[in-house]
Design a protein around this motif. Structure first.
Motif, PDB file in Angstrom:
ATOM      1  N   ASN A   5     -11.367   2.656   7.244  1.00 56.28           N
ATOM      2  CA  ASN A   5     -10.363   2.588   7.746  1.00 56.28           C
ATOM      3  C   ASN A   5      -9.427   3.494   8.511  1.00 56.28           C
ATOM      4  O   ASN A   5     -10.046   4.265   8.190  1.00 56.28           O
ATOM      5  CB  ASN A   5      -8.907   1.560   6.645  1.00 56.28           C
ATOM      6  CG  ASN A   5      -9.623   0.524   6.025  1.00 56.28           C
ATOM      7  OD1 ASN A   5     -10.424  -0.619   6.841  1.00 56.28           O
ATOM      8  ND2 ASN A   5      -9.330   0.002   4.917  1.00 56.28           N
ATOM      9  N   SER A   7      -5.555   5.406   9.389  1.00 56.01           N
ATOM     10  CA  SER A   7      -4.302   5.102   8.295  1.00 56.01           C
ATOM     11  C   SER A   7      -3.255   5.780   9.065  1.00 56.01           C
ATOM     12  O   SER A   7      -3.775   6.504  10.442  1.00 56.01           O
ATOM     13  CB  SER A   7      -3.829   5.277   7.159  1.00 56.01           C
ATOM     14  OG  SER A   7      -2.615   5.614   6.877  1.00 56.01           O
ATOM     15  N   GLY A   9      -0.506   6.388   8.208  1.00 56.57           N
ATOM     16  CA  GLY A   9       0.782   6.686   6.838  1.00 56.57           C
ATOM     17  C   GLY A   9       2.088   6.433   6.839  1.00 56.57           C
ATOM     18  O   GLY A   9       2.876   6.816   5.351  1.00 56.57           O
ATOM     19  N   LYS A  11       4.310   3.835   5.362  1.00 53.37           N
ATOM     20  CA  LYS A  11       4.869   3.464   4.254  1.00 53.37           C
ATOM     21  C   LYS A  11       4.241   1.986   3.634  1.00 53.37           C
ATOM     22  O   LYS A  11       3.954   1.924   2.644  1.00 53.37           O
ATOM     23  CB  LYS A  11       6.252   3.411   2.784  1.00 53.37           C
ATOM     24  CG  LYS A  11       6.959   2.966   4.207  1.00 53.37           C
ATOM     25  CD  LYS A  11       7.976   3.414   3.397  1.00 53.37           C
ATOM     26  CE  LYS A  11       9.768   2.409   3.866  1.00 53.37           C
ATOM     27  NZ  LYS A  11      11.250   2.813   3.363  1.00 53.37           N
ATOM     28  N   TRP A  12       4.602   1.588   4.761  1.00 54.13           N
ATOM     29  CA  TRP A  12       4.530   0.157   4.717  1.00 54.13           C
ATOM     30  C   TRP A  12       2.639  -0.070   4.024  1.00 54.13           C
ATOM     31  O   TRP A  12       2.433  -1.074   3.657  1.00 54.13           O
ATOM     32  CB  TRP A  12       4.843  -0.787   6.030  1.00 54.13           C
ATOM     33  CG  TRP A  12       5.843  -0.795   5.928  1.00 54.13           C
ATOM     34  CD1 TRP A  12       6.370   0.246   6.487  1.00 54.13           C
ATOM     35  CD2 TRP A  12       6.794  -0.415   5.479  1.00 54.13           C
ATOM     36  NE1 TRP A  12       8.151   0.185   7.009  1.00 54.13           N
ATOM     37  CE2 TRP A  12       7.869  -0.689   5.669  1.00 54.13           C
ATOM     38  CE3 TRP A  12       7.251  -2.032   3.895  1.00 54.13           C
ATOM     39  CZ2 TRP A  12       9.476  -0.823   5.210  1.00 54.13           C
ATOM     40  CZ3 TRP A  12       9.181  -2.339   4.198  1.00 54.13           C
ATOM     41  CH2 TRP A  12       9.191  -1.773   3.619  1.00 54.13           C
ATOM     42  N   GLU A  13       2.095   0.573   4.706  1.00 48.81           N
ATOM     43  CA  GLU A  13       0.580   0.336   5.043  1.00 48.81           C
ATOM     44  C   GLU A  13      -0.049  -0.166   3.367  1.00 48.81           C
ATOM     45  O   GLU A  13      -0.506  -0.545   2.527  1.00 48.81           O
ATOM     46  CB  GLU A  13       0.066   1.069   4.942  1.00 48.81           C
ATOM     47  CG  GLU A  13      -0.643   0.752   6.538  1.00 48.81           C
ATOM     48  CD  GLU A  13      -0.745   1.927   7.550  1.00 48.81           C
ATOM     49  OE1 GLU A  13      -1.767   3.690   6.745  1.00 48.81           O
ATOM     50  OE2 GLU A  13      -1.105   2.757   8.578  1.00 48.81           O
ATOM     51  N   ASP A  14       0.109   1.343   2.081  1.00 50.21           N
ATOM     52  CA  ASP A  14       0.038   0.454   0.885  1.00 50.21           C
ATOM     53  C   ASP A  14       0.586  -0.439   0.108  1.00 50.21           C
ATOM     54  O   ASP A  14       0.599  -1.555  -0.868  1.00 50.21           O
ATOM     55  CB  ASP A  14       0.490   2.012  -0.066  1.00 50.21           C
ATOM     56  CG  ASP A  14      -0.392   2.894   0.784  1.00 50.21           C
ATOM     57  OD1 ASP A  14      -1.570   2.456   0.545  1.00 50.21           O
ATOM     58  OD2 ASP A  14      -0.264   3.956   0.241  1.00 50.21           O
ATOM     59  N   ILE A  15       2.317  -0.705   1.073  1.00 46.90           N
ATOM     60  CA  ILE A  15       3.016  -1.292   0.452  1.00 46.90           C
ATOM     61  C   ILE A  15       2.765  -2.911  -0.059  1.00 46.90           C
ATOM     62  O   ILE A  15       2.313  -3.486  -0.983  1.00 46.90           O
ATOM     63  CB  ILE A  15       4.531  -1.797   1.157  1.00 46.90           C
ATOM     64  CG1 ILE A  15       5.330  -0.164   0.519  1.00 46.90           C
ATOM     65  CG2 ILE A  15       5.052  -2.516   0.319  1.00 46.90           C
ATOM     66  CD1 ILE A  15       6.821   0.521   0.902  1.00 46.90           C
ATOM     67  N   GLY A  17      -0.581  -3.869   2.146  1.00 42.15           N
ATOM     68  CA  GLY A  17      -1.852  -3.848   1.996  1.00 42.15           C
ATOM     69  C   GLY A  17      -3.231  -3.931   3.569  1.00 42.15           C
ATOM     70  O   GLY A  17      -3.815  -4.830   2.878  1.00 42.15           O
ATOM     71  N   TYR A  18      -2.351  -2.961   4.030  1.00 41.97           N
ATOM     72  CA  TYR A  18      -3.149  -3.104   5.503  1.00 41.97           C
ATOM     73  C   TYR A  18      -3.396  -1.824   6.375  1.00 41.97           C
ATOM     74  O   TYR A  18      -3.161  -0.622   6.029  1.00 41.97           O
ATOM     75  CB  TYR A  18      -2.237  -3.702   6.910  1.00 41.97           C
ATOM     76  CG  TYR A  18      -1.272  -2.979   7.486  1.00 41.97           C
ATOM     77  CD1 TYR A  18      -0.835  -2.165   8.253  1.00 41.97           C
ATOM     78  CD2 TYR A  18      -0.054  -3.468   6.358  1.00 41.97           C
ATOM     79  CE1 TYR A  18       0.126  -1.772   8.544  1.00 41.97           C
ATOM     80  CE2 TYR A  18       1.498  -2.404   6.847  1.00 41.97           C
ATOM     81  CZ  TYR A  18       1.254  -1.640   7.518  1.00 41.97           C
ATOM     82  OH  TYR A  18       2.466  -1.138   8.624  1.00 41.97           O
ATOM     83  N   SER A  19      -4.429  -1.416   7.300  1.00 45.54           N
ATOM     84  CA  SER A  19      -5.012  -0.776   7.973  1.00 45.54           C
ATOM     85  C   SER A  19      -4.269  -0.465   9.484  1.00 45.54           C
ATOM     86  O   SER A  19      -4.188  -1.432   9.758  1.00 45.54           O
ATOM     87  CB  SER A  19      -6.095   0.091   7.946  1.00 45.54           C
ATOM     88  OG  SER A  19      -6.971   0.086   6.394  1.00 45.54           O
ATOM     89  N   ARG A  20      -4.306   0.682   9.981  1.00 50.72           N
ATOM     90  CA  ARG A  20      -3.670   0.668  12.031  1.00 50.72           C
ATOM     91  C   ARG A  20      -4.974   0.211  12.530  1.00 50.72           C
ATOM     92  O   ARG A  20      -4.077  -0.527  12.858  1.00 50.72           O
ATOM     93  CB  ARG A  20      -3.628   2.401  11.426  1.00 50.72           C
ATOM     94  CG  ARG A  20      -3.585   2.559  12.951  1.00 50.72           C
ATOM     95  CD  ARG A  20      -2.020   1.713  13.764  1.00 50.72           C
ATOM     96  NE  ARG A  20      -0.916   1.833  12.566  1.00 50.72           N
ATOM     97  CZ  ARG A  20       0.155   0.769  12.240  1.00 50.72           C
ATOM     98  NH1 ARG A  20       0.097  -0.477  13.286  1.00 50.72           N
ATOM     99  NH2 ARG A  20       1.198   1.215  12.001  1.00 50.72           N
TER     100      ARG A  20
END
Length: 128
Positions: A5, A7, A9, A11-15, A17-20
């Protein structure tokens, strides 16, 4: 096959639950990308061409991190808020893919999370 995966960085990725981007084997999928810089500011406000170019620059960067390049892209999906601006989106796309010519879809949608976003782009790449 190994999964990696990547990232951005955001903030929405953790909120959410996704990866770039995600690489599995020689396939890389880049998630829907919008024209937001590292400070959370929209790039190319009210300019579909500038937003498209900025997004493809971001895509090119994450592909490089994953060991690929734009030449490995086989499909692009452009989600746009105003299909009448197709020439502006297309011009930005062509600056990166005129000679590569991946598959492309341009689909009009009603809105994005932020009203300043005019285009969101997903990319699929396969490393030969």
């Amino acid at each position: 096959m190994q999964r990696t995966n990547y990232s951005s960085g955001a903030k929405w990725e953790d909120i959410i639950g996704y990866s770039r981007a995600v690489r599995v084997g020689n396939t890389i999928e880049v998630t829907g990308t919008v024209a937001v810089d590292g400070n959370g500011q929209v790039v190319g406000l009210n300019n579909p061409y500038e937003q498209t170019k900025y997004i493809y620059q971001k895509v090119e960067n994450v592909l490089a991190q994953a060991g690929a390049s734009l030449k490995d892209v086989v499909r692009c999906r452009m989600f746009v808020t105003d299909i009448k601006q197709w020439e502006a989106y297309g011009k930005g796309h062509a600056e990166f893919f005129k000679d590569i010519k991946p598959c492309l879809s341009m689909i009009e949608v009603s809105a994005f999370i932020e009203p300043e976003f005019l285009v969101e782009i997903e990319v699929s790449a396969i490393i030969a």
